[in-house]
Structures are given as structure tokens and as C-alpha cells.
Scaffold this active site. Structure first.
Site, mmCIF file in Angstrom:
data_model
loop_
_atom_site.group_PDB
_atom_site.id
_atom_site.type_symbol
_atom_site.label_atom_id
_atom_site.label_comp_id
_atom_site.label_asym_id
_atom_site.label_seq_id
_atom_site.Cartn_x
_atom_site.Cartn_y
_atom_site.Cartn_z
ATOM 1 N N HIS A 1 -6.970 -6.561 1.489
ATOM 2 C CA HIS A 1 -5.930 -5.637 1.046
ATOM 3 C C HIS A 1 -4.544 -6.027 1.565
ATOM 4 O O HIS A 1 -3.550 -5.924 0.853
ATOM 5 C CB HIS A 1 -6.311 -4.223 1.518
ATOM 6 C CG HIS A 1 -5.325 -3.161 1.176
ATOM 7 N ND1 HIS A 1 -4.775 -3.028 -0.095
ATOM 8 C CD2 HIS A 1 -4.785 -2.160 1.929
ATOM 9 C CE1 HIS A 1 -3.947 -1.981 -0.105
ATOM 10 N NE2 HIS A 1 -3.939 -1.461 1.108
ATOM 11 N N ASP B 1 -0.456 -4.787 -3.655
ATOM 12 C CA ASP B 1 -1.806 -4.232 -3.734
ATOM 13 C C ASP B 1 -1.874 -2.706 -3.690
ATOM 14 O O ASP B 1 -2.629 -2.132 -2.894
ATOM 15 C CB ASP B 1 -2.697 -4.829 -2.645
ATOM 16 C CG ASP B 1 -4.157 -4.900 -3.104
ATOM 17 O OD1 ASP B 1 -4.388 -5.238 -4.274
ATOM 18 O OD2 ASP B 1 -5.059 -4.601 -2.302
ATOM 19 N N SER C 1 0.832 -1.202 0.000
ATOM 20 C CA SER C 1 0.000 0.000 0.000
ATOM 21 C C SER C 1 0.871 1.259 0.000
ATOM 22 O O SER C 1 1.673 1.438 -0.914
ATOM 23 C CB SER C 1 -0.951 -0.053 1.207
ATOM 24 O OG SER C 1 -2.028 0.825 1.053
#
EC number: 3.1.1.-
Length: 347
Positions: A306, A179, A154
Site C-alpha cells: 500500500h 493508492d 491514502s
């Protein structure tokens, strides 16, 4: 037929009969059940030492900044992990327990997160975050760092890409981005303040925060949540409860800088790279074209949220180690078969 070869049946009422026929019936009693865990037991915090080998504080020379790192493993390249916004270095704990069997792993608490202490915890500009990574690597390894494989999730993935794109880390041997894609990230920024304000803000105990992380769906692996979530909290004496350690809502001015131009920077990074995604809808146009041209490896990981490295750590580890093996990344960088390194001359 010789009846002497037949085993005689025990007579009713005999001791042998009692033992032979007093077997538990499917209807006689309920099966033994394991003891039911209370909520506090189920979500009890676990210690980093069950996954990493050691922790350390990296004091940056000529500053008051001290970065906390977790380390494991003794051989192979260094897998240097950067967590997402609001997470901590322990986001990679479960992965570390497996990675250390094949490589070294270092996972740092970024500025404003975990046990790291800096003069300005809310300066999460991409320039500052990249500078922090370079400072930690320089302090840990000096002028002769081992082969580094940057892994970022992230926000940490954005930092990893920017660090790689600067091309000022000669020992960088690989890039793993988890991700995060420019198009999706940029589109989601308008919702971020609402997402931050809507999440639960106060917890009576770390157990309650761990429970919330699982029940809200932000994490799907209880074992990972039990080790990673406590390090994302701080105790507020005035409110007599735990709150989020990272003050992300105060860093909005920097969010756009994390992701703007990320796809081009990722493609321009001069090292082998892999993008791990939790869904196919996350690819933007630039990356779609780059992927069709074979400029990077992409894997869509199923049945995960996530935080891929926390939700499915075994699969994450397999993907990372296969990436390293496929690209022949050794402790000193890319190893070309048949090319023997000259031994370093002794002083």
C-alpha cells in the site's frame, strides 16, 4: 620446436611451487561470510537528517497548533507531501533524498501524527485536515507561494484531492494521489476497527516496532521502515513501552468524510493529475470512465504494498519527476515554451 620459449614448470617442493599451487580449493574451506546482523542492528532506527535537509515547526498564528515539517531541495516547484493515517511525514524520507536533486520537497506531520502538536489531535475531519494544509502553506509562503504539486498517500491522498477541489490554492500546479480510490476505501471502512485492534499495540523498543512493520507486511522496505516507523510511536510511561502515536480508533466518525465523493472531486480538480495504484482492482466506475476519457494519468506499480513511496521509493520518485517534467511544471507553475515571463518590476 624451440624449448627455450616454454616457461619451465616449478619443481615440486620449491618456494615457487608452494605459492603457485597453494590456491584455495572449493572444498578446502567455506567462503568468507559477512557478519550476521542481530535483530536490533537490522532494525535499528535511522535519523531523518540522512534524507531531508532540515526540519521545522510551523506555528500557526492565533492558535496553539504547531505543525512539524521536513524539507529538502532548493530549486524547482515544491512537492508538498501528505502521509496516510498512522504514518508520518517521514513516510516520504527515502523519496526526498532523490527528489531534492530536482525539486523542493516539504513533508508535514498531519494533525495527531508525528511531532505535530495541536489542541485537538483526534479532530481528523476532512474540513479540519484541509484547513491545516492551507494554514501551513500560508504560514510558510505568505501570499506568494511557489508552484505546489500536492502528493498524498491514502488518507493524505484524500486530503490532497479535497484541497485541490476547493480551487483556492492559485499556485497549485499538479496532483499526485497514491493508492486511494473512493470505491475500495469506502468498502474497507467496515473492517477498519478490526484491522486497528488486531495490529500489535505495544512495543518494548522502536526496533521491535520496525521489525513488526516488516514482518506483518505493512511495509516492505527495511530502510524506509527504520526512518519512518519511530516517528509513528510514542512512549507510554504508565505501561513502560511504545504505542502508536496516532489515535486512529478514536476518529471513526470522520472516516467516511475522507472518501465520500472522492472520485468526482479528483476528476474536477483543474490541474494535471496522476493516480498511482498498487493494483488494478482498485479503480471504481467513476474513475474507470474518467481514465478512458483521458482525464488523468494512471500507473499501476508492481511489486509493492500500500505504501508505494516507502516500498519502492526509486520508482515512486521517477514517476513523480516524470509527471512534473511531462507537464512542464516549473518553480512558478506551468511553463509554456516560447512564452517568456515578464520580469517583476522592482519596487
Amino acid at each position: 620446436m624451440d624449448s627455450s620459449n616454454l616457461t619451465s614448470l616449478p619443481e615440486e617442493g620449491s618456494e615457487e611451487s608452494h605459492h603457485s599451487y597453494n590456491l584455495p580449493s572449493a572444498f578446502s574451506s567455506a567462503p568468507t561470510r559477512p557478519p550476521i546482523q542481530t535483530s536490533s542492528q537490522k532494525y535499528a532506527p535511522s535519523d531523518w537528517s540522512g534524507y531531508f535537509d532540515q526540519e521545522d515547526d510551523i506555528q500557526i498564528p492565533d492558535s496553539d497548533d504547531v505543525f512539524h515539517v521536513y524539507m529538502a531541495g532548493t530549486e524547482g516547484p515544491v512537492i508538498f507531501c501528505l502521509h496516510g493515517g498512522g504514518y508520518s511525514g517521514l513516510s516520504f524520507a527515502l523519496a526526498a533524498s532523490k527528489i531534492k536533486e530536482k525539486a523542493r520537497i516539504v513533508s508535514m506531520d498531519l494533525r495527531g501524527h508525528g511531532k505535530t502538536s495541536t489542541q485537538n489531535d483526534v479532530d481528523l475531519s476532512i474540513e479540519r485536515l484541509c484547513s491545516d494544509v492551507f494554514s501551513v502553506l500560508k504560514t510558510m509562503y505568505g501570499d506568494a507561494p511557489p508552484a505546489i504539486v500536492l502528493v498524498g498517500h491514502s488518507m493524505g491522498g484524500a486530503v490532497a484531492v479535497h484541497v485541490a477541489a476547493k480551487k483556492s490554492l492559485p499556485s497549485l500546479a499538479g496532483l499526485v494521489v497514491v493508492d486511494v480510490v473512493e470505491g475500495t476505501a469506502m468498502a474497507s471502512l467496515i473492517h477498519m476497527q478490526k484491522i486497528l485492534s488486531n495490529r500489535m499495540q505495544h512495543f518494548s523498543t522502536p526496533e521491535k516496532a520496525i521489525e513488526w512493520s516488516i514482518k506483518s507486511g505493512s511495509l516492505r522496505n527495511i530502510d524506509s521502515a527504520c526512518v519512518s516507523i519511530p516517528s509513528t510511536l510514542k512512549y507510554d510511561d504508565s505501561k513502560k513501552c511504545y504505542t502508536h502515536r496516532a489515535r486512529l480508533e478514536e476518529t471513526e466518525q470522520f472516516w467516511k468524510g475522507w472518501y465520500e465523493g472522492l472520485s468526482e472531486k479528483f476528476l474536477s480538480s483543474p490541474v494535471p493529475k496522476i493516480l498511482l495504484l498498487a493494483g488494478t482492482d482498485r479503480l471504481d466506475r467513476t474513475l474507470t470512465i474518467g481514465q478512458m476519457q483521458g482525464k488523468f494519468q494512471m500507473v499501476v506499480v508492481r511489486h509493492t504494498g500500500h505504501a508505494i513511496q516507502e516500498d519502492v521509493p526509486d520508482e515512486f520518485v521517477t514517476l513523480v519527476l516524470n509527471f512534473i517534467s511531462h507537464n512542464r511544471i516549473g518553480p512558478h507553475g506551468i511553463e509554456i515554451p516560447g512564452l517568456r515571463r515578464s520580469p517583476q518590476s522592482k519596487p
